[in-house]
Design a protein around this motif. Structure first.
Motif, PDB file in Angstrom:
ATOM      1  N   PHE A  68     -18.937 -11.300 -15.205  1.00 41.27           N
ATOM      2  CA  PHE A  68     -17.964 -10.378 -15.785  1.00 41.27           C
ATOM      3  C   PHE A  68     -16.877 -11.115 -16.564  1.00 41.27           C
ATOM      4  CE2 PHE A  68     -18.753  -7.391 -11.931  1.00 41.27           C
ATOM      5  CZ  PHE A  68     -19.942  -6.965 -12.498  1.00 41.27           C
ATOM      6  N   GLY A  69     -17.079 -12.430 -16.836  1.00 36.51           N
ATOM      7  CA  GLY A  69     -16.053 -13.212 -17.488  1.00 36.51           C
ATOM      8  C   GLY A  69     -16.288 -13.401 -18.975  1.00 36.51           C
ATOM      9  N   ASP A  70     -15.415 -14.209 -19.582  1.00 38.69           N
ATOM     10  CA  ASP A  70     -15.522 -14.556 -20.991  1.00 38.69           C
ATOM     11  C   ASP A  70     -14.791 -15.880 -21.211  1.00 38.69           C
ATOM     12  OD1 ASP A  70     -12.785 -13.920 -21.034  1.00 38.69           O
ATOM     13  OD2 ASP A  70     -13.130 -11.927 -21.864  1.00 38.69           O
ATOM     14  N   ALA A  71     -14.536 -16.209 -22.465  1.00 45.11           N
ATOM     15  CA  ALA A  71     -13.935 -17.504 -22.783  1.00 45.11           C
ATOM     16  C   ALA A  71     -12.530 -17.661 -22.238  1.00 45.11           C
ATOM     17  CB  ALA A  71     -13.933 -17.706 -24.303  1.00 45.11           C
ATOM     18  N   GLU A  72     -11.863 -16.566 -21.904  1.00 47.89           N
ATOM     19  CA  GLU A  72     -10.493 -16.653 -21.421  1.00 47.89           C
ATOM     20  C   GLU A  72     -10.410 -16.858 -19.909  1.00 47.89           C
ATOM     21  OE1 GLU A  72      -8.339 -13.263 -22.739  1.00 47.89           O
ATOM     22  OE2 GLU A  72      -8.585 -13.709 -24.869  1.00 47.89           O
ATOM     23  N   THR A  73     -11.535 -16.709 -19.198  1.00 53.10           N
ATOM     24  CA  THR A  73     -11.522 -16.780 -17.738  1.00 53.10           C
ATOM     25  C   THR A  73     -10.950 -18.095 -17.229  1.00 53.10           C
ATOM     26  OG1 THR A  73     -13.452 -15.320 -17.616  1.00 53.10           O
ATOM     27  CG2 THR A  73     -12.940 -16.637 -15.666  1.00 53.10           C
ATOM     28  N   LEU A  74     -11.328 -19.203 -17.861  1.00 52.20           N
ATOM     29  CA  LEU A  74     -10.873 -20.522 -17.433  1.00 52.20           C
ATOM     30  C   LEU A  74      -9.779 -21.062 -18.356  1.00 52.20           C
ATOM     31  CD1 LEU A  74     -14.336 -22.089 -16.513  1.00 52.20           C
ATOM     32  CD2 LEU A  74     -12.686 -21.007 -15.006  1.00 52.20           C
ATOM     33  N   GLY A  75      -9.062 -20.146 -19.002  1.00 53.29           N
ATOM     34  CA  GLY A  75      -8.046 -20.539 -19.970  1.00 53.29           C
ATOM     35  C   GLY A  75      -6.950 -21.401 -19.390  1.00 53.29           C
ATOM     36  N   SER A  76      -6.502 -21.100 -18.168  1.00 49.96           N
ATOM     37  CA  SER A  76      -5.425 -21.880 -17.558  1.00 49.96           C
ATOM     38  C   SER A  76      -5.866 -23.309 -17.302  1.00 49.96           C
ATOM     39  CB  SER A  76      -4.982 -21.227 -16.242  1.00 49.96           C
ATOM     40  OG  SER A  76      -4.433 -19.953 -16.469  1.00 49.96           O
ATOM     41  N   ILE A  77      -7.087 -23.480 -16.846  1.00 47.59           N
ATOM     42  CA  ILE A  77      -7.609 -24.817 -16.583  1.00 47.59           C
ATOM     43  C   ILE A  77      -7.800 -25.574 -17.892  1.00 47.59           C
ATOM     44  CG2 ILE A  77      -9.618 -26.079 -15.700  1.00 47.59           C
ATOM     45  CD1 ILE A  77      -9.853 -23.887 -13.563  1.00 47.59           C
ATOM     46  N   ALA A  78      -8.345 -24.881 -18.902  1.00 53.23           N
ATOM     47  CA  ALA A  78      -8.546 -25.521 -20.205  1.00 53.23           C
ATOM     48  C   ALA A  78      -7.215 -25.992 -20.787  1.00 53.23           C
ATOM     49  CB  ALA A  78      -9.233 -24.555 -21.158  1.00 53.23           C
ATOM     50  N   SER A  79      -6.179 -25.169 -20.690  1.00 52.12           N
ATOM     51  CA  SER A  79      -4.873 -25.536 -21.242  1.00 52.12           C
ATOM     52  C   SER A  79      -4.298 -26.755 -20.546  1.00 52.12           C
ATOM     53  CB  SER A  79      -3.913 -24.354 -21.112  1.00 52.12           C
ATOM     54  OG  SER A  79      -4.364 -23.245 -21.878  1.00 52.12           O
TER      55      SER A  79
END
Length: 275
Positions: free
Chosen positions: A31-42
């Protein structure tokens, strides 16, 4: 991060990219997308080029009419790496994305020649281990699969009542799942095709002992979605894997405990690089 697309052999891949350095491919959960791991990526972007890929059938990537199996996602990831001309990278998978990551690592081991160099892998709250206890657990949610506007009308009509009853958060989870099942064919196909134990044709527990990539498994202490023994299975069967347990973290640890998760990843990669 702005979303971008790239054409593969047959499909279109959507992704977000931030930072510079060695690429880190991040694979979202169900149910995710590219923003799901946004905090970790940042957080990681100060030292790495973090690329959050939307898997086949999710987000703005292609949504073909398939019986989605993990092999389809592995092939999609391979094509993406080729199209982006990535020769070495780190791989982070969350939940369903961990399943894909592990399957890729197994496949890469079997086809080691001419594959990109996988420097390290992180499995966050990993799925992908056969667990027959899931059968029937969500039978009461089967109406969410029905492709009729009536379901949406019913959900909208009872939303005020759920708020009055103090069940707004759990009801929002149901509404999110309904939206995902109607807009993400991979999620819908994946669940419908795995209603019985014998349908678990592509779990990876029998093969992960062949993975030769330095692997960190991170699990939430109170994960109520994926039982903790799934993470333990990965940590025990993958040679020389390490495991970190995030205290008081549930399955959504990538949002609620992103700082602890990121710190654990960086620490592990720094240790692995010094060996």
């Amino acid at each position: 991060m702005n979303k971008q697309t790239i054409e593969l052999n047959e499909y279109t891949a959507a992704y977000m990219s931030v930072g510079d350095g060695i690429p880190v491919i991040l694979l979202h959960g169900f149910f995710g997308d590219a923003e799901t791991l946004g905090s970790i990526a940042s957080t990681l972007a100060s030292n790495y080029c973090c690329i959050s890929l939307e898997l086949l059938g999710f987000g703005d990537s292609s949504k073909p009419d398939l019986r989605y199996v993990i092999g389809d996602q592995v092939a999609f990831l391979k094509e993406f790496l080729t199209a982006k001309q990535i020769s070495k990278f780190y791989l982070i998978g969350y939940s369903y994305g961990s399943w894909v990551a592990a399957a890729y690592a197994v496949d890469r081991h079997d086809l080691a020649i001419s594959t990109p160099d996988l420097l390290g892998m992180v499995l966050l709250a990993p799925a992908g281990i056969r667990d027959d206890s899931f059968v029937g657990r969500y039978d009461h949610l089967r109406p969410l699969f029905w492709q009729t506007p009536l379901i949406d009308l019913v959900l909208n009509s009872i939303a005020p009542l759920m708020k009055l009853m103090g069940r707004e958060k759990s009801f929002e989870t149901i509404q999110t799942a309904r939206h995902a099942l109607m807009t993400q064919p991979a999620a819908r196909s994946f669940l419908l095709d795995r209603l019985e134990p014998e349908d678990a044709i592509d779990t990876v527990e029998k093969d992960i002992d062949r993975i030769d990539t330095p692997t960190l498994v991170i699990a939430g202490e109170i994960d109520g979605t994926i039982p903790f023994w799934h993470a333990q299975t990965y940590a025990e069967k993958i040679p020389h894997a390490s495991i970190v347990i995030i205290p008081a973290a549930d399955h959504d640890l990538v949002q609620t405990h992103s700082q602890e998760v990121s710190e654990s990843i960086v620490k592990y990669w720094n240790q692995s690089a010094s060996i």
